[in-house]
Scaffold this motif. Sequence first.
Motif, PDB file in Angstrom:
ATOM      1  N   ALA A  98       0.837  -1.208   0.000  1.00  9.40           N
ATOM      2  CA  ALA A  98       0.000   0.000   0.000  1.00  9.40           C
ATOM      3  C   ALA A  98       0.870   1.256   0.000  1.00  9.40           C
ATOM      4  O   ALA A  98       0.605   2.213  -0.740  1.00  9.40           O
ATOM      5  CB  ALA A  98      -0.938  -0.001   1.202  1.00  9.40           C
ATOM      6  N   MET A  99       1.920   1.269   0.831  1.00  9.19           N
ATOM      7  CA  MET A  99       2.797   2.439   0.891  1.00  9.19           C
ATOM      8  C   MET A  99       3.556   2.617  -0.423  1.00  9.19           C
ATOM      9  O   MET A  99       3.757   3.743  -0.884  1.00  9.19           O
ATOM     10  CB  MET A  99       3.763   2.329   2.073  1.00  9.19           C
ATOM     11  N   ASP A 104       1.956   9.827  -2.955  1.00  9.63           N
ATOM     12  CA  ASP A 104       2.681  10.717  -2.050  1.00  9.63           C
ATOM     13  C   ASP A 104       3.960  10.039  -1.570  1.00  9.63           C
ATOM     14  O   ASP A 104       4.010   8.824  -1.417  1.00  9.63           O
ATOM     15  CB  ASP A 104       1.831  11.067  -0.831  1.00  9.63           C
ATOM     16  N   GLY A 105       4.961  10.866  -1.311  1.00  9.21           N
ATOM     17  CA  GLY A 105       6.196  10.337  -0.744  1.00  9.21           C
ATOM     18  C   GLY A 105       5.982   9.989   0.716  1.00  9.21           C
ATOM     19  O   GLY A 105       5.486  10.795   1.492  1.00  9.21           O
ATOM     20  N   GLN A 120       8.859   4.635  -3.242  1.00  4.94           N
ATOM     21  CA  GLN A 120       9.412   5.075  -4.528  1.00  4.94           C
ATOM     22  C   GLN A 120       9.140   6.558  -4.788  1.00  4.94           C
ATOM     23  O   GLN A 120       9.991   7.263  -5.327  1.00  4.94           O
ATOM     24  CB  GLN A 120       8.816   4.231  -5.671  1.00  4.94           C
ATOM     25  N   SER A 121       7.953   7.047  -4.401  1.00  9.53           N
ATOM     26  CA  SER A 121       7.613   8.457  -4.632  1.00  9.53           C
ATOM     27  C   SER A 121       8.568   9.380  -3.875  1.00  9.53           C
ATOM     28  O   SER A 121       9.008  10.400  -4.409  1.00  9.53           O
ATOM     29  CB  SER A 121       6.174   8.739  -4.198  1.00  9.53           C
ATOM     30  N   SER A 130      18.050   4.815  -5.289  1.00 12.32           N
ATOM     31  CA  SER A 130      18.075   3.661  -4.390  1.00 12.32           C
ATOM     32  C   SER A 130      17.381   4.022  -3.090  1.00 12.32           C
ATOM     33  O   SER A 130      17.107   5.192  -2.807  1.00 12.32           O
ATOM     34  CB  SER A 130      19.514   3.224  -4.114  1.00 12.32           C
ATOM     35  N   ASN A 131      17.088   3.008  -2.295  1.00 11.63           N
ATOM     36  CA  ASN A 131      16.406   3.207  -1.036  1.00 11.63           C
ATOM     37  C   ASN A 131      17.171   4.213  -0.178  1.00 11.63           C
ATOM     38  O   ASN A 131      18.393   4.248  -0.183  1.00 11.63           O
ATOM     39  CB  ASN A 131      16.298   1.858  -0.324  1.00 11.63           C
ATOM     40  N   LEU A 132      16.449   4.996   0.567  1.00  9.72           N
ATOM     41  CA  LEU A 132      17.054   6.051   1.386  1.00  9.72           C
ATOM     42  C   LEU A 132      17.493   5.561   2.760  1.00  9.72           C
ATOM     43  O   LEU A 132      17.888   6.366   3.600  1.00  9.72           O
ATOM     44  CB  LEU A 132      16.058   7.202   1.563  1.00  9.72           C
ATOM     45  N   THR A 133      17.451   4.246   3.009  1.00 11.52           N
ATOM     46  CA  THR A 133      17.734   3.743   4.353  1.00 11.52           C
ATOM     47  C   THR A 133      19.158   3.998   4.806  1.00 11.52           C
ATOM     48  O   THR A 133      19.459   3.841   5.978  1.00 11.52           O
ATOM     49  CB  THR A 133      17.412   2.238   4.493  1.00 11.52           C
TER      50      THR A 133
END
Length: 183
Positions: A98-99, A104-105, A120-121, A130-133
Motif C-alpha cells: 500500500a505504501m 505521495d512520498g 518510490q515516490s 536507491s532506497n534512502l535507508t
Amino acid sequence: PLTMMQLTLDGKVVLANDLARTTLLKEQDRFDYPPGVAETIFDSLRTQSACEVVTKVGKNHFHFVCQPTADNNHISIFGEDVTDIQQARSTVQELTDAMESAADGLGIIRKDGEFVYSNQSLMRLFGSSSNLTTASWYQFFSAEWQSKFRREIFPEVQAKCVWRGEAISIGNNNELCELALTI
C-alpha cells in the motif's frame, strides 16, 4: 520448537506428543505428513543434518525441523505453530504494498534522523535511485529548516503527536522544493 515426534529410520513412530497427535494423526497410529515434511525427512537423512520447512496444516502454518539423532538410529521432528508470525508477515507485506503504491512520498524515520523506510515516490522526490535507508532526512533540508524543525516542529509533534505544514526541502538536482508534510 518442541520435539513433536521421533521416528525410526524405517518410519515407525516411537514418540509423538499431543501436538503431533492432534495435528498429524489421521487414524489409529497413521500419521499424515503435510506437504514438504516427508521430503524434509528424507533430506535430513540424506545429508545427516537438520533440515526445515514451513508448511500449512489445516488452517495453521507450522515450522518443522527434521534432524537425525546423535546415534543416527532415529529422526526427531521438531515443530511449532507459526501462524501468527505468517499472518504478521502477510500484514506487513500488504502495508508495504500500500505504501509503495502511494502517489505521495512516504518515509519512516528513526529518532536519530535515519530513514527506516522510503517509498518510490519519496525517492523520486529527493532524486535518489536507491532506497534512502542509508540516508539521513537532515541532508534534504537546509540548516535553517533543520533549526526550525528542532525549535518549533518537533516540540509540537511531541505535544500533539502530529504536525502538518509546509517546508522547503532540497530535492532533485539540489533544487528547492516546497513540501506539504505530515509528521
